[in-house]
Design a protein around this motif. Structure first.
Motif, short mmCIF file in Angstrom:
data_model
loop_
_atom_site.label_atom_id
_atom_site.label_comp_id
_atom_site.label_asym_id
_atom_site.label_seq_id
_atom_site.Cartn_x
_atom_site.Cartn_y
_atom_site.Cartn_z
N ASP A 40 32.92 32.57 29.50
CA ASP A 40 33.45 33.98 29.16
C ASP A 40 34.04 34.76 30.23
N PRO A 41 35.23 35.07 29.86
CA PRO A 41 36.10 35.90 31.01
C PRO A 41 35.32 36.95 31.74
N ALA A 42 34.43 37.65 31.24
CA ALA A 42 33.88 38.70 31.71
C ALA A 42 32.78 38.29 32.77
N ALA A 43 32.49 36.81 32.74
CA ALA A 43 31.49 36.64 33.73
C ALA A 43 31.96 35.89 34.85
N ALA A 44 33.36 35.96 35.03
CA ALA A 44 33.94 35.28 36.02
C ALA A 44 33.60 36.07 37.29
N ARG A 45 33.15 35.30 38.39
CA ARG A 45 33.06 36.04 39.86
C ARG A 45 33.79 35.07 40.70
N ALA A 46 34.14 35.77 41.79
CA ALA A 46 34.56 35.09 43.03
C ALA A 46 33.57 34.16 43.58
N HIS A 47 33.97 32.74 44.12
CA HIS A 47 33.18 31.96 44.90
C HIS A 47 32.47 32.70 45.95
N PRO A 48 31.26 32.18 46.24
CA PRO A 48 30.81 33.08 47.45
C PRO A 48 31.56 33.14 48.99
N ASP A 49 32.33 32.01 48.93
CA ASP A 49 33.05 31.90 50.11
C ASP A 49 34.26 32.71 50.30
N ALA A 50 34.59 33.20 49.15
CA ALA A 50 36.06 33.96 49.03
C ALA A 50 35.99 35.06 49.96
N VAL A 51 35.27 35.99 49.89
CA VAL A 51 35.42 37.27 50.66
C VAL A 51 35.16 36.96 52.16
N PRO A 52 34.14 36.01 52.48
CA PRO A 52 34.28 35.76 53.91
C PRO A 52 35.60 35.14 54.54
N VAL A 53 36.05 34.02 53.85
CA VAL A 53 37.11 33.40 54.12
C VAL A 53 38.62 34.36 54.15
N LEU A 54 38.65 35.14 53.24
CA LEU A 54 39.66 36.21 53.12
C LEU A 54 39.64 37.23 54.08
N THR A 55 38.54 37.63 54.44
CA THR A 55 38.30 38.67 55.48
C THR A 55 38.51 38.10 57.11
N ARG A 56 38.37 37.00 57.17
CA ARG A 56 38.88 36.30 58.39
C ARG A 56 40.24 36.13 58.56
N LEU A 57 40.77 35.57 57.38
CA LEU A 57 42.39 35.37 57.49
C LEU A 57 43.36 36.56 57.47
N ALA A 58 42.75 37.51 56.85
CA ALA A 58 43.68 38.98 56.59
C ALA A 58 44.42 39.48 57.99
N PRO A 59 43.59 39.45 59.01
CA PRO A 59 44.25 40.31 60.02
C PRO A 59 45.05 39.23 60.83
N LEU A 60 45.14 37.73 60.28
CA LEU A 60 46.01 37.04 61.18
C LEU A 60 47.24 36.85 60.45
N VAL A 61 47.56 37.23 59.09
CA VAL A 61 48.73 37.03 58.41
C VAL A 61 49.47 38.34 58.02
N ARG A 62 50.71 38.10 57.54
CA ARG A 62 51.40 39.18 57.31
C ARG A 62 50.64 40.03 55.99
N SER A 63 50.22 39.20 55.24
CA SER A 63 49.59 39.91 53.83
C SER A 63 48.99 38.85 53.22
N ILE A 64 47.88 39.45 52.56
CA ILE A 64 47.34 38.63 51.43
C ILE A 64 47.28 39.21 50.06
N VAL A 65 47.98 38.80 49.00
CA VAL A 65 48.06 39.28 47.76
C VAL A 65 47.53 38.40 46.46
N LEU A 66 46.81 39.06 45.86
CA LEU A 66 46.47 38.32 44.45
C LEU A 66 47.55 38.65 43.58
N ILE A 67 47.61 37.78 42.60
CA ILE A 67 48.88 38.04 41.63
C ILE A 67 47.97 37.40 40.49
N THR A 68 47.56 38.33 39.32
CA THR A 68 46.74 37.87 38.33
C THR A 68 47.02 38.41 36.99
N GLY A 69 46.59 37.82 36.09
CA GLY A 69 47.01 38.10 34.61
C GLY A 69 45.69 39.10 34.10
#
Length: 267
Positions: A40-69
């Motif tokens: 069910d597409p409405a039941a999709a949720r990010a992996h539990p590690d997604a937010v912690p990893v992206l939060t650590r990575l974001a200050p180190l790179v120029r940008s993080i961008v999600l490109i999604t349908g």
């Protein structure tokens, strides 16, 4: 952590991002890359590690961008991503933009409303099997067969009639993992990625995808490499789609593998 790169260009691109992360744009799909694929597409949720990893990575790179349908705001909600500083989400293949809580959504073309009205009757007339599901994305409509008894057979049964409906309404069809999406033409993930990389004056680009719609972004990475930018094509591997693995620089094991690779960059 060592990653098994299939190409020299990919290994060199990854090394360049590690060396100069402040010039890198990290671009990611949502479903199948940050979030496991579910029935069910409405039941999709990010992996539990997604937010912690992206939060650590974001200050180190120029940008993080999600490109999604998906609609941009829905990806933010399902991912729990609203508090990641500097994150940009380009939804509907780049037509929508979410950034720092601000959402920009253009009006859909009239063909979308036409398909929204006709699609249930078209599916009924085509004998769509039980479990066929319409996902209304606002700017597009997707027909999923994952919940039917024979998903691949159901998809093939509906393919020609959905392409005909899309053509009549002035839309295009985006095939994916047991889904056919009817959406406006003129924008894809490659166009969105090139535009964002230029906007941010990227010196390197990493794109991670899992489905056929991500091939356009792979094309963009290839063309940017031809223009002198370092680039990496990451495939979140699955048994359902093999075309990306054939063209990727590195194949990882689903969202967990993507997040391990990003965590390696963050460290």
């Amino acid at each position: 952590m060592q990653h098994e790169f299939q190409t020299t260009a990919g290994a060199e691109g990854f090394a360049e991002i590690q060396k100069n992360p402040g010039r890198a744009v990290i671009a990611l799909d949502f479903d199948g890359v940050l979030a496991p694929i579910v029935d069910d597409p409405a039941a999709a949720r990010a992996h539990p590690d997604a937010v912690p990893v992206l939060t650590r990575l974001a200050p180190l790179v120029r940008s993080i961008v999600l490109i999604t349908g998906r609609p941009a705001a829905l990806a933010v909600e399902y991912g729990g991503l609203a508090d990641i500083d500097g994150l940009t989400v380009l939804g509907q293949y780049g037509r929508e933009r979410w950034e720092s809580g601000d959402l920009t959504v253009p009006d859909p073309p009239p063909g979308v409303a036409e398909v929204r009205e006709k699609l249930p009757r078209v599916l009924e007339a085509a004998g769509a099997p039980e479990g066929t599901h319409i996902e209304d994305k606002g700017y597009a409509l997707a027909v999923h067969t994952r919940r039917t008894a024979e998903p691949e057979v159901a998809l093939e049964r509906l393919r020609s009639i959905l392409y005909a409906l899309a053509e009549h309404a002035g839309l295009t069809v985006e095939p994916g993992r047991l889904v056919l999406e009817l959406r406006p033409p003129g924008m894809d993930k490659g166009v969105a990625l090139r535009g964002f990389a230029a906007e941010r004056d990227a010196g390197a680009v990493l794109y991670a995808g899992d489905d056929l719609g991500d091939l356009a972004a792979y094309d963009a990475v290839d063309s940017l490499r031809d223009e002198g930018l370092a680039g990496v094509k990451v495939c979140s591997g699955s048994a359902e789609v093999t075309e990306l693995a054939d063209r990727a620089d590195v194949v990882v094991d689903g969202p967990e593998g993507v997040l391990r690779l990003l965590a390696d960059l963050a460290s």
